[in-house]
Design an enzyme around this catalytic site. Structure first.
Site, PDB file in Angstrom:
ATOM      1  N   LYS A 120       0.837  -1.194   0.000  1.00 59.83           N
ATOM      2  CA  LYS A 120       0.000   0.000   0.000  1.00 59.83           C
ATOM      3  C   LYS A 120       0.877   1.250   0.000  1.00 59.83           C
ATOM      4  O   LYS A 120       2.085   1.188   0.246  1.00 59.83           O
ATOM      5  CB  LYS A 120      -0.914   0.001   1.230  1.00 59.83           C
ATOM      6  CG  LYS A 120      -0.161   0.086   2.545  1.00 59.83           C
ATOM      7  CD  LYS A 120      -1.115   0.052   3.737  1.00 59.83           C
ATOM      8  CE  LYS A 120      -0.330   0.153   5.046  1.00 59.83           C
ATOM      9  NZ  LYS A 120      -1.220   0.165   6.219  1.00 59.83           N
TER      10      LYS A 120
ATOM     11  N   ARG B  76     -10.793   0.989  14.737  1.00 59.50           N
ATOM     12  CA  ARG B  76     -10.813   1.664  13.432  1.00 59.50           C
ATOM     13  C   ARG B  76     -11.902   0.987  12.611  1.00 59.50           C
ATOM     14  O   ARG B  76     -13.060   0.982  13.014  1.00 59.50           O
ATOM     15  CB  ARG B  76      -9.427   1.579  12.775  1.00 59.50           C
ATOM     16  CG  ARG B  76      -8.320   2.216  13.616  1.00 59.50           C
ATOM     17  CD  ARG B  76      -7.022   2.394  12.863  1.00 59.50           C
ATOM     18  NE  ARG B  76      -6.569   1.197  12.166  1.00 59.50           N
ATOM     19  CZ  ARG B  76      -5.368   1.070  11.620  1.00 59.50           C
ATOM     20  NH1 ARG B  76      -4.498   2.075  11.671  1.00 59.50           N
ATOM     21  NH2 ARG B  76      -5.005  -0.052  11.007  1.00 59.50           N
TER      22      ARG B  76
ATOM     23  N   TYR C 201      16.873  29.378   8.076  1.00 58.33           N
ATOM     24  CA  TYR C 201      15.854  30.245   8.647  1.00 58.33           C
ATOM     25  C   TYR C 201      15.905  30.296  10.171  1.00 58.33           C
ATOM     26  O   TYR C 201      16.021  29.269  10.835  1.00 58.33           O
ATOM     27  CB  TYR C 201      14.465  29.782   8.212  1.00 58.33           C
ATOM     28  CG  TYR C 201      14.190  29.915   6.741  1.00 58.33           C
ATOM     29  CD1 TYR C 201      14.214  31.162   6.113  1.00 58.33           C
ATOM     30  CD2 TYR C 201      13.896  28.800   5.969  1.00 58.33           C
ATOM     31  CE1 TYR C 201      13.958  31.291   4.762  1.00 58.33           C
ATOM     32  CE2 TYR C 201      13.629  28.918   4.613  1.00 58.33           C
ATOM     33  CZ  TYR C 201      13.668  30.157   4.010  1.00 58.33           C
ATOM     34  OH  TYR C 201      13.417  30.284   2.671  1.00 58.33           O
TER      35      TYR C 201
ATOM     36  N   MET D  20      12.177  24.058   2.665  1.00 58.76           N
ATOM     37  CA  MET D  20      11.311  23.355   1.719  1.00 58.76           C
ATOM     38  C   MET D  20      12.105  22.540   0.703  1.00 58.76           C
ATOM     39  O   MET D  20      11.699  21.427   0.343  1.00 58.76           O
ATOM     40  CB  MET D  20      10.403  24.349   0.984  1.00 58.76           C
ATOM     41  CG  MET D  20       9.424  23.676   0.038  1.00 58.76           C
ATOM     42  SD  MET D  20       8.348  24.840  -0.824  1.00 58.76           S
ATOM     43  CE  MET D  20       7.332  25.434   0.523  1.00 58.76           C
TER      44      MET D  20
END
Length: 385
Positions: free
Chosen positions: A43, A143, A274, A323
């Site tokens: 999956k 679930r 940053y 990013m």
């Protein structure tokens, strides 16, 4: 996605997938859990490794079945010519069970409604074969799955539909919560009661499965007829107790690599990335790696102790992951633009593992490999040519 070929230039960034490692991992686990069969779970694009290629490698390694989350994942495998048994277990409310029957995909059933829809799909398609279903019992994960209180009703209806030739109950399954040995034992007891109910109703499923990688390796009593192996296929550890892939005899199949995009010498006190969360203690050399959180590098790795393999040694990631890029402190090592950086891979090479990146990021290895994004091409090595 590509295959390797001699003389291929090094990629700016790529995930190299060793298909032979996948086959070996499956073989290692299959030998350990025999006589239970292995269902290789592919999956989520095979946990980021590439569903079709990984499925073929897993089957070559001895898996006899494949597991996916949803029907689209199953159809992708069928369209690629994969003909092994496939089970899909998480369904859109409007999932096309008729297409599943037509493609010979086994359907995990978690409610009476899904059971009825599967039976109706077989009739609607005019299939000479009934819909093959695996009934799922909720043993405590809360679930999907049929709650224990509703189990008598669904097994009775399943038996009725089977006698009518509209479904075949091929399996009964559930999923551990991976909480503790005590909780696992309680779930196992619920599963045993479910199997007894199924037998009492007249069902005789040939495939009973409960264990995923962790319990398949740890607990022989949980193996039943089939074990569902997910993360173990890809050579990462399912355990959170310090057990490594090497301890388990597994080899990570994915190597995430890139080429140094820039090199900069900085003085003591210089900030990096940053927010200047990191400052150089002394003059040093910084190397820029062209991978960031857009590519799946966890931003939470910032300051967590993540490392890469560069210039023959492991080097710390410094500053905030951005990013598209992150920075590595290489000290006074000779590093040049274009040098190879191994972000994670096989520890036998000296590289960090995805599990180590997970620890540095406060997550699990599953997430590290699964989140590698589409901007990172997959290149396949090994496997059947």
């Amino acid at each position: 996605m590509s295959r390797d070929h001699p003389g291929a230039p090094a990629a700016f960034r790529e995930a190299v997938i060793d298909l032979d490692a996948i086959a070996r991992n499956v073989r290692t686990i299959a030998e350990r859990v025999a006589p239970a069969e292995v269902m290789a779970v592919v999956k989520a694009n095979a946990y980021g490794h590439g569903a079709v290629e990984a499925a073929r490698a897993a089957l070559a390694g001895g898996a006899t079945r494949l597991g996916v989350a949803d029907l689209d994942e199953a159809f992708e495998l069928r369209e690629a010519g994969v003909d092994a048994p496939i089970l899909a277990w998480l369904h859109d409310p409007d999932a096309d069970f008729a297409a599943a029957v037509a493609a010979d995909v086994e359907v995990g059933v978690s409610s009476l409604d899904q059971l009825e829809r599967a039976a109706s799909a077989a009739t609607a398609t005019g299939s000479r074969s009934p819909a093959a279903v695996h009934l799922k019992i909720d043993t405590g994960l809360s679930r999907n799955g049929v709650p224990e209180a509703e189990w008598p009703a669904i097994v009775a209806r399943a038996a009725e539909l089977e006698r009518a030739g509209r479904v075949t109950v091929a399996g009964v399954f559930s999923h551990f919560a991976n909480t503790s040995r005590e909780v696992d034992a309680a779930q196992l007891a619920v599963f045993e009661r479910a199997l007894e109910r199924a037998t009492t109703a007249g069902l005789n499923p040939t495939v009973r499965h409960l264990a995923s990688s962790e319990q398949a390796i740890r607990d022989p009593s949980a193996r039943y007829d089939v074990v569902r192996i997910g993360i173990g296929v890809y050579g990462l550890t399912p355990f959170g107790d310090g057990t490594t892939c090497t301890d388990l005899g597994l080899t990570p199949a994915m190597t995430l690599r890139a080429r140094v995009a820039a090199v900069r010498q900085v003085g003591a006190g210089a900030g990096a990335s940053y927010g200047h969360l990191w400052h150089a203690d002394a003059p040093t050399t910084l190397a820029l790696v062209p991978l960031g959180y857009a590519d799946g590098i966890p931003r939470h790795a910032t300051g967590g102790g993540a490392e890469v393999l560069l210039a023959g040694a492991r080097r710390p990631v410094v500053g905030r992951v951005a990013m598209d890029q992150f920075i590595v402190d290489v000290g006074d090592a000779p590093v040049a633009v274009g040098d190879e950086v191994i972000v994670f891979g096989d520890p036998a090479s000296g590289a960090p593992t995805a599990d180590e990146w997970a620890e540095a990021s406060g997550t699990i290895g599953y997430e590290i490999v699964t989140r590698i994004g589409p901007r990172v091409p997959r290149r396949y090595v090994g496997g059947v040519r």
